[in-house]
Scaffold this active site. Sequence first.
Site, PDB file in Angstrom:
ATOM      1  N   LYS A 165     -24.317 -29.705   3.993  1.00  0.00           N
ATOM      2  CA  LYS A 165     -23.943 -30.721   4.975  1.00  0.00           C
ATOM      3  C   LYS A 165     -22.819 -30.760   5.522  1.00  0.00           C
ATOM      4  O   LYS A 165     -21.749 -30.586   4.797  1.00  0.00           O
ATOM      5  CB  LYS A 165     -24.413 -32.336   4.442  1.00  0.00           C
ATOM      6  CG  LYS A 165     -24.602 -33.148   5.628  1.00  0.00           C
ATOM      7  CD  LYS A 165     -24.781 -34.602   4.893  1.00  0.00           C
ATOM      8  CE  LYS A 165     -23.688 -35.373   4.446  1.00  0.00           C
ATOM      9  NZ  LYS A 165     -23.897 -36.633   3.859  1.00  0.00           N
ATOM     10  N   ASP A 198     -24.157 -34.679   9.611  1.00  0.00           N
ATOM     11  CA  ASP A 198     -23.623 -36.107   9.550  1.00  0.00           C
ATOM     12  C   ASP A 198     -22.933 -36.500  10.694  1.00  0.00           C
ATOM     13  O   ASP A 198     -21.932 -36.128  10.970  1.00  0.00           O
ATOM     14  CB  ASP A 198     -22.906 -36.403   8.312  1.00  0.00           C
ATOM     15  CG  ASP A 198     -22.555 -37.718   8.053  1.00  0.00           C
ATOM     16  OD1 ASP A 198     -23.018 -38.396   8.889  1.00  0.00           O
ATOM     17  OD2 ASP A 198     -22.176 -38.173   6.822  1.00  0.00           O
ATOM     18  N   GLU A 225     -27.804 -37.463  10.162  1.00  0.00           N
ATOM     19  CA  GLU A 225     -27.543 -38.977   9.373  1.00  0.00           C
ATOM     20  C   GLU A 225     -26.530 -39.560  10.334  1.00  0.00           C
ATOM     21  O   GLU A 225     -25.625 -39.141  11.099  1.00  0.00           O
ATOM     22  CB  GLU A 225     -26.613 -38.124   8.234  1.00  0.00           C
ATOM     23  CG  GLU A 225     -26.077 -39.247   7.526  1.00  0.00           C
ATOM     24  CD  GLU A 225     -25.548 -38.760   6.117  1.00  0.00           C
ATOM     25  OE1 GLU A 225     -25.967 -37.516   5.602  1.00  0.00           O
ATOM     26  OE2 GLU A 225     -24.387 -39.369   5.623  1.00  0.00           O
ATOM     27  N   GLU A 251     -25.455 -45.578   4.066  1.00  0.00           N
ATOM     28  CA  GLU A 251     -24.172 -45.319   2.847  1.00  0.00           C
ATOM     29  C   GLU A 251     -23.153 -46.572   3.390  1.00  0.00           C
ATOM     30  O   GLU A 251     -22.619 -46.973   2.528  1.00  0.00           O
ATOM     31  CB  GLU A 251     -23.523 -44.075   3.344  1.00  0.00           C
ATOM     32  CG  GLU A 251     -22.585 -43.944   4.779  1.00  0.00           C
ATOM     33  CD  GLU A 251     -22.002 -42.801   4.887  1.00  0.00           C
ATOM     34  OE1 GLU A 251     -22.618 -41.756   4.946  1.00  0.00           O
ATOM     35  OE2 GLU A 251     -20.864 -42.626   4.882  1.00  0.00           O
ATOM     36  N   ASP A 274     -25.372 -45.769  -1.745  1.00  0.00           N
ATOM     37  CA  ASP A 274     -24.435 -45.323  -2.400  1.00  0.00           C
ATOM     38  C   ASP A 274     -24.267 -46.117  -3.322  1.00  0.00           C
ATOM     39  O   ASP A 274     -23.943 -47.522  -3.297  1.00  0.00           O
ATOM     40  CB  ASP A 274     -22.731 -45.384  -1.537  1.00  0.00           C
ATOM     41  CG  ASP A 274     -21.739 -44.869  -2.429  1.00  0.00           C
ATOM     42  OD1 ASP A 274     -21.471 -44.965  -3.548  1.00  0.00           O
ATOM     43  OD2 ASP A 274     -21.023 -44.125  -1.930  1.00  0.00           O
ATOM     44  N   HIS A 301     -26.116 -41.586  -1.252  1.00  0.00           N
ATOM     45  CA  HIS A 301     -24.616 -41.173  -0.520  1.00  0.00           C
ATOM     46  C   HIS A 301     -23.776 -40.915  -1.822  1.00  0.00           C
ATOM     47  O   HIS A 301     -23.921 -41.834  -2.867  1.00  0.00           O
ATOM     48  CB  HIS A 301     -24.227 -41.969   0.451  1.00  0.00           C
ATOM     49  CG  HIS A 301     -22.787 -41.837   0.916  1.00  0.00           C
ATOM     50  ND1 HIS A 301     -21.780 -42.208   0.352  1.00  0.00           N
ATOM     51  CD2 HIS A 301     -22.346 -40.884   1.711  1.00  0.00           C
ATOM     52  CE1 HIS A 301     -20.632 -42.051   0.886  1.00  0.00           C
ATOM     53  NE2 HIS A 301     -21.033 -41.000   1.836  1.00  0.00           N
ATOM     54  N   GLU A 326     -25.706 -35.374  -3.358  1.00  0.00           N
ATOM     55  CA  GLU A 326     -24.619 -34.691  -2.799  1.00  0.00           C
ATOM     56  C   GLU A 326     -23.337 -34.547  -3.547  1.00  0.00           C
ATOM     57  O   GLU A 326     -23.239 -35.164  -4.445  1.00  0.00           O
ATOM     58  CB  GLU A 326     -23.925 -36.203  -1.870  1.00  0.00           C
ATOM     59  CG  GLU A 326     -22.963 -35.566  -0.965  1.00  0.00           C
ATOM     60  CD  GLU A 326     -22.651 -36.783   0.330  1.00  0.00           C
ATOM     61  OE1 GLU A 326     -23.264 -38.014  -0.054  1.00  0.00           O
ATOM     62  OE2 GLU A 326     -22.123 -36.598   1.229  1.00  0.00           O
TER      63      GLU A 326
HETATM   64 MG    MG Z   1     -22.729 -39.932   5.824  1.00  0.00          MG
END
Ligand code: MG
Length: 373
Positions: A165, A198, A225, A251, A274, A301, A326
């Site tokens: 990403k 992202d 994202e 996130e 997250d 996240h 991630e």
């Molecule tokens: Mg992000």
Amino acid sequence: MKIVNVEPIILRKKGVIQQKADGTQDALIVKVYTDAGITGIGEVDSSPYVVKAAIEAPISHSVCYGLREILIGENPLEINKLWDKMYRFSSWYGLRGVAIHAMSGIDIALWDILGKVTNQPIYKLLGGAFRKKIRAYASTLFPDTPEEMKTITKKNIDLGYTAIKYGWNQFGKDEKRDLLLVEAARKTAGDDIDIMVDAGLGYIDTNKAIQVAKRLEDFNVYWLEEPFPSDNVEAYAKLSDSVDINIAAGERIETHYEFKKLIENAKVDIIQPDITRAGGFTECKKIAVVADLYNKLIIPHGWSTDVLLAATLHFSASLPECKFIEFCIQDSPLRKYLIQEPFKLKDGYIEVRDAPGLGIELNDKVLNEYRIG
Ligand code: MG
């Protein structure tokens, strides 16, 4: 067993903190101490100084407490009860934002204690692992040029990643440049590597975001994202209705209440809580129920130290479906060396650990070297 202290520890890299999208320049670790000699650890990926204040603040009135004062003397194993107590007693300044961030780190530490007391890894306490290893995606920042994009892509594929990403760094400012960067990544990666983008809130113009998202489909980008702030639900809904590419977000929001709104109103395809901000394990379990109600994917996240990564691994393992974890590849000592036996990529995957609690121990030498408060 009783809680005797809650300690927020600020870690910060040497020298000047740079104005760039790199959240690994500082960190906040939480330790929850008990009278049984068992200590739980957690992390909060937020502003360390603001979180420290939310933990250490003395009482202002009956629903305006700092979190430490709420917890001292309580049984650390009564996690739901303590979550609810923190939520209510901080509600004057809390309910969302930094109060929930701070609660998340404490909640992770309480689950670490529960695991250590019961001699079980957290994933088992969450109901068991659907998988013991999770495919990692290398999470990195966009460079400035297609040439650099090729170099970064090749380097990560050579390291064993099967998904990458790219994010932030001016994405959304220049459509032509953005597409050249993604094109360079796809050409270098070939067809078998998953690529995600992202946007880092890079868009204001919804129609432009729709145009770019359609072009990203040509490069087989798996998700786009955070093109907009999560509050721009109309923009998200219009984008989601207009394109086939998966839209991901989450996130920056906390609690299952906000994720319900994000799914219902913004119509995103993939939600990204997250765990160190959305409410810890206790709240993320509820977020998982919300995702299940709407048949949405959760891909959390996570872009900080291995403490965050350990927590994310346990939660992700407990989800019926979780396509990726991630993996922040920033070259920061806090990112790479904060725990004993740092997590390593193995055949494109990160393994979930079986030791009790989070299954990690802090590297005290590194902790003390970067500790400033
Ligand atoms: Mg992000």
